[in-house]
Each structure stands twice: as C-alpha cells, then as structure tokens.
Design a protein around this motif. Structure first.
Motif, PDB file in Angstrom:
ATOM      1  N   HIS A   1      -0.066   7.990   9.244  1.00  0.00           N
ATOM      2  CA  HIS A   1      -0.102   6.758  10.032  1.00  0.00           C
ATOM      3  C   HIS A   1       0.857   5.711   9.473  1.00  0.00           C
ATOM      4  O   HIS A   1       1.058   5.641   8.261  1.00  0.00           O
ATOM      5  CB  HIS A   1      -1.513   6.141  10.010  1.00  0.00           C
ATOM      6  CG  HIS A   1      -2.517   6.900  10.808  1.00  0.00           C
ATOM      7  ND1 HIS A   1      -2.954   8.150  10.462  1.00  0.00           N
ATOM      8  CD2 HIS A   1      -3.182   6.574  11.957  1.00  0.00           C
ATOM      9  CE1 HIS A   1      -3.842   8.567  11.358  1.00  0.00           C
ATOM     10  NE2 HIS A   1      -3.993   7.633  12.274  1.00  0.00           N
ATOM     11  N   ALA A   2       1.364   4.898  10.366  1.00  0.00           N
ATOM     12  CA  ALA A   2       2.094   3.694   9.958  1.00  0.00           C
ATOM     13  C   ALA A   2       1.240   2.496  10.353  1.00  0.00           C
ATOM     14  O   ALA A   2       0.866   2.367  11.524  1.00  0.00           O
ATOM     15  CB  ALA A   2       3.442   3.625  10.656  1.00  0.00           C
ATOM     16  N   LEU A   3       0.903   1.666   9.361  1.00  0.00           N
ATOM     17  CA  LEU A   3       0.158   0.435   9.640  1.00  0.00           C
ATOM     18  C   LEU A   3       1.176  -0.697   9.606  1.00  0.00           C
ATOM     19  O   LEU A   3       1.771  -0.982   8.571  1.00  0.00           O
ATOM     20  CB  LEU A   3      -0.941   0.238   8.584  1.00  0.00           C
ATOM     21  CG  LEU A   3      -1.782  -1.026   8.668  1.00  0.00           C
ATOM     22  CD1 LEU A   3      -2.416  -1.192  10.037  1.00  0.00           C
ATOM     23  CD2 LEU A   3      -2.881  -1.006   7.603  1.00  0.00           C
ATOM     24  N   VAL A   4       1.373  -1.304  10.761  1.00  0.00           N
ATOM     25  CA  VAL A   4       2.466  -2.255  10.946  1.00  0.00           C
ATOM     26  C   VAL A   4       1.869  -3.659  10.938  1.00  0.00           C
ATOM     27  O   VAL A   4       1.032  -3.980  11.785  1.00  0.00           O
ATOM     28  CB  VAL A   4       3.157  -1.961  12.294  1.00  0.00           C
ATOM     29  CG1 VAL A   4       4.343  -2.877  12.498  1.00  0.00           C
ATOM     30  CG2 VAL A   4       3.586  -0.501  12.338  1.00  0.00           C
ATOM     31  N   ILE A   5       2.288  -4.481   9.961  1.00  0.00           N
ATOM     32  CA  ILE A   5       1.622  -5.769   9.761  1.00  0.00           C
ATOM     33  C   ILE A   5       2.559  -6.904  10.160  1.00  0.00           C
ATOM     34  O   ILE A   5       3.654  -7.037   9.621  1.00  0.00           O
ATOM     35  CB  ILE A   5       1.197  -5.939   8.284  1.00  0.00           C
ATOM     36  CG1 ILE A   5       0.399  -4.712   7.829  1.00  0.00           C
ATOM     37  CG2 ILE A   5       0.391  -7.210   8.095  1.00  0.00           C
ATOM     38  CD1 ILE A   5       0.068  -4.708   6.345  1.00  0.00           C
TER      39      ILE A   5
ATOM     40  N   GLY B   1      -1.227  -1.360  14.773  1.00  0.00           N
ATOM     41  CA  GLY B   1      -0.630  -2.699  14.675  1.00  0.00           C
ATOM     42  C   GLY B   1      -1.645  -3.692  14.141  1.00  0.00           C
ATOM     43  O   GLY B   1      -2.703  -3.871  14.740  1.00  0.00           O
ATOM     44  N   LEU B   2      -1.311  -4.316  13.000  1.00  0.00           N
ATOM     45  CA  LEU B   2      -2.200  -5.351  12.445  1.00  0.00           C
ATOM     46  C   LEU B   2      -1.532  -6.679  12.768  1.00  0.00           C
ATOM     47  O   LEU B   2      -0.598  -7.098  12.073  1.00  0.00           O
ATOM     48  CB  LEU B   2      -2.342  -5.128  10.931  1.00  0.00           C
ATOM     49  CG  LEU B   2      -3.493  -5.790  10.194  1.00  0.00           C
ATOM     50  CD1 LEU B   2      -3.522  -5.328   8.740  1.00  0.00           C
ATOM     51  CD2 LEU B   2      -3.499  -7.280  10.281  1.00  0.00           C
ATOM     52  N   VAL B   3      -1.967  -7.316  13.841  1.00  0.00           N
ATOM     53  CA  VAL B   3      -1.249  -8.491  14.359  1.00  0.00           C
ATOM     54  C   VAL B   3      -2.204  -9.651  14.620  1.00  0.00           C
ATOM     55  O   VAL B   3      -3.401  -9.461  14.836  1.00  0.00           O
ATOM     56  CB  VAL B   3      -0.518  -8.164  15.681  1.00  0.00           C
ATOM     57  CG1 VAL B   3       0.600  -7.164  15.465  1.00  0.00           C
ATOM     58  CG2 VAL B   3      -1.499  -7.650  16.723  1.00  0.00           C
TER      59      VAL B   3
END
Ligand code: F6R
Length: 606
Positions: A340-344, A369-371
């Motif tokens: 996984h890629a956790l994109v912050i 997506g951590l937005v």
C-alpha cells in the motif's frame, strides 16, 4: 498557490470575483487581477501585493460587466510585477488566467513572436492569451478556439478565459491542476478551489484531467479528452463560511493552534469503529491485506509520515518506507515488500504528492489518502480515504492538520498492530486509552504561551536555532525547525541528537539557542547527554519536555514542561509548544503569521 475564479450571470462580476479571491487568499499569492467583459470593452485591473491593493485599484477604476475572471498569482515564471500578474490579454479582446505550467511555452512564444505577437510579460501563461487571440482571429467559435489552444500546449493547467468574441461565456480546461464549476440558479461560478464558491453554491462539479468546456449562466458544458460530452457528478461543497472567520483570534494560525484539542478529538472519533475500537476507518480485511506501506508526503506532512513510520514499525512490525513525494516518482522506486501507499496531504492537492500517488498506483500499490480536504483530488483518486477532521486550515503554516495526521497515523499503527497479531488485546487497549487522553493534555499544553513568549524574545536575537531530538522526537525536531523558518524567517535546523557528533556540533558557538525535545522514553538519558554536549560548548539550551523528563536537566536556561503522557505519544503533545514557539517568534519579528513570504497553502506546481 495561484487561485482562479470566474463568474457569468446577471450581476456585476468584479465585486463577486474580488470576494471569491479573498476566500482563496489563505493559499498564498503575490499579485492579483480581474478582467470583465462589458459590451464591446474588456476591462482589466491588476495589482502587485495584497488584495487590498487590487480593491483600491478597482475603487478608482470600477469594472463593469457581468462575465469575468480573476486570479491570485504565486510567481513561478517571471518576477512579482503587475505585467506578470494575471489575467493576461493579447489583443484587448481576450483575457486568460492560468494555474500550472506551460512546459513548451518557449517554443510557442518564439513561434507567436515570429508571427507578429507582442508579449507584455515574462510568464509562460501569456502564450495562452496569444493562442486564444489567434484562434478567434480566424473566426472560430469559443469551443473550437479552446480545442485549438489545448492541442498546442504541454504541461499542467487549470485555465479560464473570456473573450469579447464570446459574450457571457467562460472557456475552461484542466490538466493536473484543480478546477471546479459551481452550480447555481441563473449564474455560474468557476474556481480552482471549491471554498471560493461555498458562499454562493451548494454544489460543484470537478473537472477531470484533460476535461474542457464552456460555462454560461445556464451552467457548464464539459467535454472529456476524447471530445465527448462528459457528465461530471455534482457534489455538495464541504467548505463553510467559518473559513474566513478568525473567531476573535489575531491570526488563523493562533486560532488553529488553539483548536487542536477539538481537532484531535474529532479525528479520533472518526478513527473509531462501531465496536469502539480504533480501526482507522478500515475494515479488518483491508488491514490484514497490508504487508508494508510506503508513506508519500511533502513538508510538514512528510514529518508526520516519519513519525508514523516509527509507530507502524513499532506497533505493527510491518515494513514502512517514507518518501519525499517530489523525489519518489522520478527515481524509479521499486514496489518492494509494500502492498500500500499511504499518501498524506493536508490540502489533498499538492502536485508532487498527487503525482507520487499516481506513480505508486501505476506500480500496483493500493492507495490510501490521508487528507484534510475531503473533496480534494487526492481524496477523490485514492482507493480509500482516511480523513483528518481538523476542519479548514487557513494559516499557511500547518498546525492542526499536522496533529490530526499524527492522530490518524497512530490509529493506523494501532489497528495494524492489533489485526497483525503484534499487539495483545490489553496492550492495544492501554494505547487506545493513552491516545484518548491527548485532547485534554493538548488543552493543558496550550497554557505555555507566556513562558514560550519569553523564550521567543531570546531566540529572535540569534541568527540561527537548532532543534534536537531522538527517536520519535527527531522528526518533531525537523518540524519545529521548519515551522520557525517558515513564519519567522529565522534560520533553524533540526537534527537527530545522536547525529550531532558526526558533524553538526561544529555549528555550536556561545549563545546559540538549542531547543532540546525530551520525553520519558528509553533514550531519555542519551538525549540529555547529547544536549549536555551542546551546552558544554556554549549553547543556550531550552528544554521542551513532558512527564517530568526535564527534572534530570539542571543545565537548561528554561524548561517548558508539558503534561505527562505515554512517551509514544510525545510528538503529538510536544508539537504544541514547537508551534507556539514559531508563532511567538513571528510575532516578535512582526512577520506575516498567516501568509509568510514566498509560501503557498496548496502547492499545485512542481
Ligand atoms: C508547512 C507546510 C508545508 C506543507 C506541504 C505539504 O507548514 O504547511 O510544508 O505541509 O506543502 O502540503 P500538503 O500537506 O497540503 O500536501
């Protein structure tokens, strides 16, 4: 970063456009302008500096007309001058605003100049105005002209144009830079950020990459990259009028620092599953499917990611890599052990981070997506969204979004630790209880303002400041230094305290302020020993500590003691005095707290 607005309807456009630009002000800009179509006249007013300068110009030279566009510019190509401000015009009939970059502008400019065009600015964007002018000069209609322009340009854009040859029409297009259309009765709005339209429209539709179209008072007609009519879904706007309200505080940053007990509590609530456990909003199957994570982010969000890595590795035993988004997709990374890629991203619009996410997706990683902005591009493109509930963050320096990101990352670490069998039920329960005490501890931490004000008075007398921490407090040292640099313009660096002896200790000279970050963790004694080494060489040591960790230190000029907390959560708590220090230093220096020079809130260029 640059902002675009547009209006077409039956009211005078300029005041509405100025008001909409004010709602984008927080993003950061250095000049602004508005153009409006009035009968057979194209009015254009631009000004360098704040929107008040533009408002003053408009008061002297009011713009008539019910269709127009506006822009706040953050300089990329060409200096901060009125000529470089948008909108750009070519022949007095067309006006264009543009966010992004036209990568082949040099070749286009040479070609247009050879054909007789006179350029008035140093910007890449002005080629658009000349291309539009050339298209209308051939007698084409607005859609054909727009298609012709798009066929010639390479790069990234959100653009809007109005022409005397197409009364009441705004031509729009998007590629890699956000653009939305606001839906209303009898008029239409466009903006690069839906918050600019929140006051006037309940619903927006977002253009997708390569979309283009025409907007009239009756609404938009959008086409996709295959030139087919596209029906983009209308969504409710989540931004609210609270965005422009400082609620009695002098600055948004001050307000946002003080909102953190609530924003952390709300984020924790959003991370809690129906059974009362911290699930980070993910199903057990989703959590079990994670074999390793790449965390992708920029700036402050990147420092949150570094802290997240420590937590996830420690609590879940899963491999984690943290990548600077701006580097990731250019260096041919390997998918490795990561699922996984956790994109912050606070804004969900940072172009570097968006491109890194797309690269990770293309490599086959699942994207999370951590937005903080729920309808942002990253939120819409990620396969699952982990929301921070910090509310709109307006101050350019990120504060409450950072602590909300940490809150989510801690919940992710805990949820992964539980589902991957690394944490016993009882351990997970204790950690959950510990994080539930954080909103209260943060509330108590806010009372350190007067003490930190005294330290800030000393700091601003210096030419440089060092932040030192180990383990979980090392990334916080980086974040503390970034905050100080960006809003007080004081040079600052963060180092891992154990790394000092490998080079940076040469910087220590008598009177150099050093901010030591200490908690009651396993490395407490080692950190204190590193701080003593700096103090022994003449540094003025200021300690920020929690849970009586400072009691071991008798060589600090001042100790800012935070409430006790689980040492694992120390970065979440000590972030508060670090933010307050930057804010107080900025106040001492009289800098622009909410809109520091050269910076933008949402960085939509590479
Ligand atoms: C610093 C700051 C920036 C942002 C960075 C990423 O206070 O705000 O460093 O953290 O530009 O922005 P987002 O998180 O919106 O992707």
């Amino acid at each position: 970063m640059c902002g675009i607005v547009g209006y077409t309807g039956s009211d005078t456009a300029a005041p509405l456009l100025l008001e909409a630009l004010r709602r984008l002000e927080y993003r950061g800009y250095d000049s602004a302008g508005i153009a409006a179509l009035a009968g057979d006249h194209l009015g254009l007013v631009r000004a360098v500096g704040k929107l008040d300068n533009l408002a003053a110009r408009l008061a002297e030279q009011p713009l008539a007309g019910t269709c127009g566009i506006g822009h706040t510019r953050w300089a990329t190509h060409g200096g901060v001058t009125e000529a470089n401000a948008h909108p750009h015009s070519a022949d007095g009939r067309i006006a264009v605003v543009h966010n992004g970059i036209i990568e082949n502008y040099a070749a286009l400019r040479a070609e247009l100049e050879a054909a007789g065009a006179n350029f008035a600015s140093q910007t890449d964007s002005e080629v658009l105005a000349h291309l539009f002018a050339a298209g209308f000069a051939k007698g084409l209609g607005p859609l054909a002209v727009l298609q012709g322009v798009l066929a010639r340009i390479e790069g990234a854009w959100a653009l809007a144009a109005v022409s005397l040859d197409a009364p009441g029409v705004i031509m729009i297009a998007r590629n890699a830079s956000p653009l939305a259309v606001g839906l209303a009765d009898g008029f239409s709005l466009i903006a690069s950020d839906a918050s600019a339209m929140a006051q006037n429209c309940g619903q927006v539709l977002y253009l997708k990459d390569d979309d283009y179209g025409l907007v009239t008072p009756a609404g938009p007609q959008i086409y996709d990259r295959n030139n087919q009519p596209a029906n983009r879904e209308a969504l409710r706007i989540s931004a609210s009028p609270v965005m422009v309200d400082k609620a009695g505080y002098r600055h948004f940053m001050e307000k946002e620092i003080h909102e953190q007990p609530d924003s952390v509590a709300h984020t924790l609530a959003a991370m809690t599953g129906p059974d009362g456990q911290l699930t980070a909003g993910l199903q057990t199957a989703q959590l079990k499917a994670v074999s390793g994570l790449v965390l992708l982010a920029a700036g402050t969000s990147h420092y949150a990611a570094l802290i997240g890595k420590y937590w996830i590795e420690r609590l879940a035993g899963l491999p984690v890599a943290v990548e600077l988004a701006s580097e990731y997709h250019y260096r041919q990374p390997v998918a490795g052990p990561f699922s996984h890629a956790l994109v912050i991203s606070q804004s969900g619009e940072s172009l570097d981070t968006l491109m890194a996410m797309r690269h990770a997706a293309a490599m086959g990683l699942q994207t999370l997506g951590l937005v903080n902005v729920p309808d942002s591009t990253i939120a819409r493109e990620a396969e699952a969204v982990l929301p921070t509930r910090a509310g709109p963050e307006i101050g350019v320096a990120s504060t409450k979004a950072f602590t909300a990101q940490l809150t989510v990352l801690f919940a992710v670490a805990l949820a992964l630790g539980r589902t991957h069998g690394r944490l016993e039920k009882q351990q997970a329960g204790q950690l959950h209880e510990a994080v539930l005490t954080m909103p209260g501890a943060i509330g108590r931490a806010l009372s350190c303002v007067p003490q930190i004000q005294q330290i800030a008075k000393q700091l601003v007398l210096s030419h440089s400041v060092l932040f030192l921490g180990r383990d979980l407090l090392y990334p916080l040292a980086l974040e503390g230094a970034l905050k100080l640099k960006e809003i007080s313009y004081l040079h600052a660096e963060g180092f891992a305290a154990g790394e000092m002896k490998h080079g940076p200790i040469a910087l220590i000279e008598p009177g150099l302020p050093v901010i030591g970050l200490v908690s009651q963790d396993a490395l407490q004694a080692k950190t204190i020993s590193n701080l003593r080494e700096a103090e022994a060489r003449g540094a003025d040591l200021y300690l920020i500590s929690c849970g009586a960790a400072g009691e071991q230190v008798d060589f600090a000029r001042q100790i800012v003691e935070m409430p006790a907390c689980n040492p694992l959560l120390a970065p979440l708590l000590l972030a508060i005095p670090a933010q307050i220090l930057a804010w107080q230093a900025a106040l001492e220096k009289g800098t622009d707290v909410d809109q520091p020079r050269n910076l933008a809130k949402s960085v939509t260029v590479e």
